[in-house]
Scaffold this motif. Sequence first.
Motif, PDB file in Angstrom:
ATOM      1  N   HIS A  24       0.710  -1.107   0.003  1.00 15.63           N
ATOM      2  CA  HIS A  24      -0.155   0.122  -0.009  1.00 15.63           C
ATOM      3  C   HIS A  24       0.679   1.156   0.065  1.00 15.63           C
ATOM      4  CE1 HIS A  24      -3.684  -2.206   0.460  1.00 15.63           C
ATOM      5  NE2 HIS A  24      -3.355  -2.892   1.422  1.00 15.63           N
ATOM      6  N   ARG A  25       1.961   1.327   0.380  1.00 19.41           N
ATOM      7  CA  ARG A  25       2.859   2.496   0.480  1.00 19.41           C
ATOM      8  C   ARG A  25       3.286   2.993  -0.846  1.00 19.41           C
ATOM      9  NH1 ARG A  25       4.955   5.325   5.290  1.00 19.41           N
ATOM     10  NH2 ARG A  25       3.672   4.696   6.933  1.00 19.41           N
ATOM     11  N   PRO A  26       3.125   4.201  -1.021  1.00 18.86           N
ATOM     12  CA  PRO A  26       3.662   4.643  -2.567  1.00 18.86           C
ATOM     13  C   PRO A  26       5.041   4.511  -2.840  1.00 18.86           C
ATOM     14  CG  PRO A  26       3.145   6.660  -1.056  1.00 18.86           C
ATOM     15  CD  PRO A  26       2.593   5.276  -0.326  1.00 18.86           C
ATOM     16  N   ASP A  27       5.518   4.560  -4.053  1.00 25.96           N
ATOM     17  CA  ASP A  27       6.904   4.382  -4.524  1.00 25.96           C
ATOM     18  C   ASP A  27       7.439   5.884  -4.405  1.00 25.96           C
ATOM     19  OD1 ASP A  27       6.639   1.605  -4.581  1.00 25.96           O
ATOM     20  OD2 ASP A  27       6.323   1.529  -6.922  1.00 25.96           O
ATOM     21  N   LYS A  57      11.186   0.367  -0.981  1.00 27.29           N
ATOM     22  CA  LYS A  57      10.732   1.160  -1.863  1.00 27.29           C
ATOM     23  C   LYS A  57      11.482   2.082  -2.738  1.00 27.29           C
ATOM     24  CE  LYS A  57       6.163   0.223  -1.097  1.00 27.29           C
ATOM     25  NZ  LYS A  57       4.970  -0.008  -2.157  1.00 27.29           N
ATOM     26  N   ASN A 142       7.672  11.161   1.221  1.00 21.58           N
ATOM     27  CA  ASN A 142       6.475  11.405   0.368  1.00 21.58           C
ATOM     28  C   ASN A 142       5.547  12.214   1.377  1.00 21.58           C
ATOM     29  OD1 ASN A 142       7.147  10.228  -2.145  1.00 21.58           O
ATOM     30  ND2 ASN A 142       6.643   8.311  -1.537  1.00 21.58           N
ATOM     31  N   MET A 189      -0.666  10.137  -8.293  1.00 20.51           N
ATOM     32  CA  MET A 189      -1.182   8.607  -8.075  1.00 20.51           C
ATOM     33  C   MET A 189      -2.446   8.547  -8.184  1.00 20.51           C
ATOM     34  SD  MET A 189       0.300   8.110  -4.223  1.00 20.51           S
ATOM     35  CE  MET A 189      -0.909   6.924  -3.325  1.00 20.51           C
ATOM     36  N   SER A 191      -5.686   6.458  -6.813  1.00 23.75           N
ATOM     37  CA  SER A 191      -5.879   5.812  -5.517  1.00 23.75           C
ATOM     38  C   SER A 191      -7.542   5.737  -5.379  1.00 23.75           C
ATOM     39  CB  SER A 191      -5.444   7.246  -4.389  1.00 23.75           C
ATOM     40  OG  SER A 191      -5.642   6.267  -2.974  1.00 23.75           O
ATOM     41  N   TYR A 199      -3.052   2.329   3.055  1.00 20.00           N
ATOM     42  CA  TYR A 199      -1.922   3.333   3.173  1.00 20.00           C
ATOM     43  C   TYR A 199      -1.648   3.615   4.636  1.00 20.00           C
ATOM     44  CZ  TYR A 199       1.022   7.338   1.923  1.00 20.00           C
ATOM     45  OH  TYR A 199       2.213   8.333   1.889  1.00 20.00           O
ATOM     46  N   ARG A 236       0.693  14.044  -5.093  1.00 21.16           N
ATOM     47  CA  ARG A 236       1.200  14.004  -3.817  1.00 21.16           C
ATOM     48  C   ARG A 236       2.654  14.656  -3.906  1.00 21.16           C
ATOM     49  NH1 ARG A 236       4.553   8.649  -4.308  1.00 21.16           N
ATOM     50  NH2 ARG A 236       4.828   8.688  -6.650  1.00 21.16           N
TER      51      ARG A 236
END
Length: 246
Positions: A24-27, A57, A142, A189, A191, A199, A236
Motif C-alpha cells: 500500500h505505500r507509494p513508491d 521502495k 513522500n 497517483m 488512489s 496506506y 502528492r
Amino acid sequence: MSEIRNRAERARSFETVAQEYERHRPDYPVEAVEWAAAQLGLEPGARVLDVGAGTGKLTRVLVAAGFETVAVEPGGAMLDQLRLVVPEAEAHEAPAEAIPLPDASIDAAFAAQAFHWFDRERALPELQRVLRPGGGLALLWNWWDERDPLQKELGELVGYAGHEPYREEELPAAPWFRDVGRTVVETVMESSPDALVGYLATASDYLVVSPEERERALAAVHALASKYGDRFAMPRLTYVFAFARL
Ligand SMILES: C[S@@+](CC[C@H](N)C(=O)[O-])C[C@H]1O[C@@H](n2cnc3c(N)ncnc32)[C@H](O)[C@@H]1O
C-alpha cells in the motif's frame, strides 16, 4: 508510557505490517532520485546506501537508476520483503546507528521516510564514517498535498494538517554535513478509498493503538474518501534534501 518508549515502539511498529506496507505505500518518483544524484554528483555505478530501507521502495529506484545499492534495515520482516522484491541489492539487518560497512566505502547514502526515526546523535557520525570524502546524503519524504481538497479534509481528520514530515532544526548539519539544496517533486497517483485506508493502516500512529481505535479511525478515513468516488487521482509531494559530507 514514556515518550522515548513510545517513539521506539513506533519506530519498529512497521515490522508487524511488512506485507501491507509493501502493498500500500507509494513508491518514490524517479525524478526525486535523479535530482539527488545530480546534486551529489553521482554517476551510474556509484555505490549507494539506502538506510532504513524498509521493504525497498526506494532501493528499487536506486537499483533501476544503475547504482550498486546496499540496503540497511533493522526490521527483519521488512528486510525479508526487500530481499524478495529487490534481490539485486546487498541487504543487511542493521540500524542507521551501527552500519555494518567499512569506513569511506559509500559514495552516497539515501534515507526515505526514515531519517526522523534515527537517533541523530549516533546516526549522523555513523553515516559520515561510511561515506567517502566528497560523498553526500539525500533525505526523502513522500507527503500529502493539502491543496487537494480530499487531502485537506483528510489532514484535518487524521492530524497531519499544517505539519511537515521533518523538523527543520533536526536536519543534518555541521560537524557532519552541509546543506546542498532541496526540492519538492510533484506527482499524481491513482488512489481509492480502500487504497487510502491500506496506506494509512501502515502509519505508525495506527499501529500502536488498540484494534478498536484503529478500526474506528480507518472507517472514518474510508467514509471521507468515498465522498470523492471509487477511484480518484491523488497529487502528492516528495520532499528531497541533499547534504554534502563534511
Ligand atoms: C516509514 S518506513 C520507510 C521505509 C522505506 N525507506 C520506504 O520509504 O518505504 C521507516 C523505516 O525506518 C526503519 N527504522 C526505524 N528506526 C530505524 C533506525 N534507527 N535505523 C534505521 N532504520 C530505522 C523502520 O524499520 C522502517 O522500515
